[in-house]
Write an enzyme that holds these catalytic residues in place. Structure first.
Site, PDB file in Angstrom:
ATOM      1  N   LYS A   1       0.765  -1.177   0.075  1.00 52.77           N
ATOM      2  CA  LYS A   1       0.091   0.016  -0.072  1.00 52.77           C
ATOM      3  C   LYS A   1       0.804   1.312   0.090  1.00 52.77           C
ATOM      4  O   LYS A   1       1.818   1.253   0.809  1.00 52.77           O
ATOM      5  CB  LYS A   1      -0.765   0.047   1.203  1.00 52.77           C
ATOM      6  CG  LYS A   1      -1.963  -1.010   1.204  1.00 52.77           C
ATOM      7  CD  LYS A   1      -2.986  -0.796   2.275  1.00 52.77           C
ATOM      8  CE  LYS A   1      -2.680  -0.228   3.463  1.00 52.77           C
ATOM      9  NZ  LYS A   1      -2.932   0.801   4.079  1.00 52.77           N
TER      10      LYS A   1
ATOM     11  N   THR B   1      -8.567   8.931   8.314  1.00 51.89           N
ATOM     12  CA  THR B   1      -8.232   7.557   7.709  1.00 51.89           C
ATOM     13  C   THR B   1      -7.761   6.322   8.716  1.00 51.89           C
ATOM     14  O   THR B   1      -7.274   5.190   8.284  1.00 51.89           O
ATOM     15  CB  THR B   1      -6.773   7.897   7.002  1.00 51.89           C
ATOM     16  OG1 THR B   1      -5.770   8.653   8.022  1.00 51.89           O
ATOM     17  CG2 THR B   1      -6.991   8.751   5.991  1.00 51.89           C
TER      18      THR B   1
ATOM     19  N   GLY C   1      -7.832   3.091  10.507  1.00 55.16           N
ATOM     20  CA  GLY C   1      -8.499   1.986  10.071  1.00 55.16           C
ATOM     21  C   GLY C   1      -8.619   1.643   8.578  1.00 55.16           C
ATOM     22  O   GLY C   1      -9.044   0.466   8.374  1.00 55.16           O
ATOM     23  N   THR C   2      -7.879   2.271   7.779  1.00 51.87           N
ATOM     24  CA  THR C   2      -8.003   1.913   6.240  1.00 51.87           C
ATOM     25  C   THR C   2      -7.199   0.459   5.892  1.00 51.87           C
ATOM     26  O   THR C   2      -7.877   0.039   5.107  1.00 51.87           O
ATOM     27  CB  THR C   2      -7.307   3.014   5.489  1.00 51.87           C
ATOM     28  OG1 THR C   2      -6.296   3.353   6.109  1.00 51.87           O
ATOM     29  CG2 THR C   2      -8.514   4.275   5.253  1.00 51.87           C
ATOM     30  N   GLY C   3      -6.267   0.262   6.791  1.00 50.37           N
ATOM     31  CA  GLY C   3      -5.321  -0.989   6.334  1.00 50.37           C
ATOM     32  C   GLY C   3      -6.243  -2.157   6.730  1.00 50.37           C
ATOM     33  O   GLY C   3      -6.591  -3.098   5.909  1.00 50.37           O
ATOM     34  N   CYS C   4      -6.849  -2.121   7.954  1.00 52.91           N
ATOM     35  CA  CYS C   4      -7.916  -3.343   8.463  1.00 52.91           C
ATOM     36  C   CYS C   4      -8.863  -3.201   7.314  1.00 52.91           C
ATOM     37  O   CYS C   4      -9.353  -4.383   7.029  1.00 52.91           O
ATOM     38  CB  CYS C   4      -8.149  -2.861   9.820  1.00 52.91           C
ATOM     39  SG  CYS C   4      -7.212  -2.513  11.071  1.00 52.91           S
TER      40      CYS C   4
END
Ligand SMILES: Cc1ncc(COP(=O)(O)OP(=O)(O)O)c(N)n1
Ligand SMILES: Cc1ncsc1CCOP(=O)(O)O
Ligand SMILES: [Mg+2]
Length: 515
Positions: free
Chosen positions: A194, A227, A229-232
């Protein structure tokens, strides 16, 4: 979508639960990505390419099989990331999500105030409970706070294999500290690196490697503080799409698009006082905040004086739709429908958006005739559909439980079906013949009465109604009849305001004498 050459790749290794053998693997280390901070890495088993589609699969003729993701992660008390984000992402993507909690964190938009790791044997117990019983398709991991917990997971997945594993390891902390080096990455076949945290880039660029090729996935960067929590969420959404049977690359693309939309939708919401807020997985909060002054439940008394627009008539009298709507509301209209049969979609949408603003300011519901797409795009309060339009049951599915749906009915059978389909009200007519809808079969006062007597839904009468006959219509004296819907008697006149006032006064008079 661009391709990257192999000189930009390093090798690494990891296990997969199905065969537990290391696979050849990769990590992108191109300059920009290698130097960036807080990169997340996502991995999944390439065997998914052979996976059958399992969306709502029928088992033994009676049970509906639902795609299922198990998330093994930490709880975030602020609910922006971790288990809570995974649950919301899966719900938004229409997939069942079970949870194994590895740690409980005390955190908010300011930071992490505390972490309590769940004992390994209790993580093992949770895993056994879910995996032994629940037909999990995909396991997604987030916070795995100890080697012991990784081993527990490994052991459980050997015992209860799943179709694929999506790993979302924290490699680099937001502060820039390296938490896990490239060596832990060995063995992955499918890798997504990412680039969303590369703040200097105008676009959000991710690199996906499927074992053979590299794909550049590029989308406009959403400028927002929300932003967390975008990865989870991205990882959960990939897992959800895989659970539905998507191929890896399309799962990644859908997930990236979903996160982008959610960020864009939530870019202005304010939750918490810290630097990084959560976003809205269900794309709902913004509209609820925006519409907070709007009643959430349909009120049948709104059908009292129902103004239905006609672009031809407004054009004839030299007024815009917005001016016509404003005048009707000021004259006493209690609900408005945009019935713009001739308008180009783009023009219709533009005026619909303006009318939504006007109606919302007055607290009057605005419905769209026929066009569910337009209703969704302008966030109208609902739609009105006829017997040959999109069925009300489908309109309900598309619009959700809160929007208002009206259905045209001429018979008690149609009225019953409208109720079954989840409609809110019935438009019954044409009561009288009218030039506005030529060749429409009329039902007369008798037909109106029959529909009203049988209907479990409130009814509004339509067709050839104006000041000269509204009293006769309302005087059929059936409780389900709540008002009249009118086109030409309001809009094919010089003054919409005066005509609406006159009809409103007459209806008031009628209803007080009927009572
Ligand atoms: C309130 C109300 N009742 C009935 C209708 C007619 O709808 P429909 O049968 O779909 O015909 P068109 O309006 O699409 O010509 C209505 N629009 N509003
Ligand atoms: C849309 C519709 N559906 C049945 S009659 C009708 C037209 C109503 O228009 P008017 O109020 O001008 O008679
Ligand atoms: Mg219609």
């Amino acid at each position: 979508m661009g391709h990257y050459n192999c000189s930009q790749i390093l090798s690494c290794s990891i296990f997969f639960p199905k065969n537990c053998s290391p696979l050849s693997a990769t990590e992108v280390s191109s300059k920009g990505f290698g130097q960036s901070r807080a990169l997340g890495y996502l991995f999944a088993n390439s065997t998914i390419h052979q996976a059958p589609c399992i969306v709502a699969m029928q088992e033994d003729n009676s049970k509906l099989r639902i795609p299922h993701v198990l998330t093994v992660a930490g709880s975030d008390s602020g609910a922006g990331a971790g288990i809570q984000a995974d649950l919301k992402a899966c719900a938004a993507r229409g997939v069942y999500c079970s949870t194994v909690i590895t740690a409980v964190t005390a955190q908010n938009t300011i930071g992490v105030q505390g972490v309590n790791i769940v004992p390994e044997d209790f993580v093992a117990e949770q895993l056994k409970s879910v995996l032994s019983d629940m037909n999990v398709d995909i396991v997604k991991t987030g916070m795995l706070p100890s080697i012991g917990i990784v081993k527990v997971l490994h052991h459980s997945l050997k015992q209860f294999p799943v179709r694929a594993l999506v790993v979302d390891p924290v490699m680099v902390s937001t502060s820039g500290d390296v938490l896990a080096g490239p060596s832990i990455l060995a063995g992955f076949r499918n890798v997504l690196v990412k680039g969303g945290d590369l703040a200097s880039s105008l676009d959000a660029v991710d690199i996906f490697f499927d074992g053979d090729n590299f794909y550049e996935l590029r989308s406009p960067r959403v400028r927002t503080r929300n932003t967390h929590g975008t990865g989870c969420t991205l990882a959960s959404c990939i897992a959800a799409e895989l659970a539905k049977g998507s191929l890896m690359l399309s799962a990644v693309k859908v997930a990236k698009r979903y996160v982008g939309s959610a960020l864009d939708y939530s870019k202005d919401i304010a939750i918490g006082n810290g630097l990084q807020g959560p976003f809205d997985h269900l794309l709902k909060l913004k509209s609820n905040v925006h519409n907070s002054c709007r009643p959430q439940v349909f009120d049948p008394s709104d059908l009292f004086l129902y103004a239905v627009t006609d672009s031809g008539m407004n054009k004839k009298w030299g007024r815009s739709i917005t001016d016509a709507v404003k005048a009707a509301i000021e004259g006493g209209a209690t609900i408005v429908q945009l019935r713009e049969k001739e308008a180009e979609t783009r023009d219709f949408l533009e005026s619909a958006k303006a009318c939504v603003e006007i109606c919302r300011a007055y607290g009057v519901p605005l419905l769209i005739n026929d066009r569910i797409d337009v209703a969704l795009a302008c966030d109208a309060d609902g739609v009105h559909v006829g017997q040959s339009d999109t069925p009300a049951s489908i309109a309900r599915t598309l619009l959700g439980p809160e929007k208002i749906i009206g259905v045209s009915c001429k018979t008690p059978e149609q009225a019953h079906q409208a109720w079954v389909d989840g409609a809110d009200y019935i438009g019954c007519g044409g009561v009288y013949s009218t030039n506005t809808k030529a060749n429409n079969i009329t039902v007369g006062l008798e037909g109106l009465k029959a529909v009203c007597l049988s209907s479990k839904l409130p009814v509004v009468a339509i067709g050839g109604i104006g000041v000269s006959n509204a009293r006769a219509v309302m005087e059929i004296g059936v409780a389900a009849l709540k008002g009249v819907a009118v086109v030409s008697a309001l809009f094919d006149r010089e003054s919409v305001l005066n005509e609406t006032r006159k009809l409103h006064a007459l209806l008031k008079e009628t209803t007080s004498s009927v009572k």
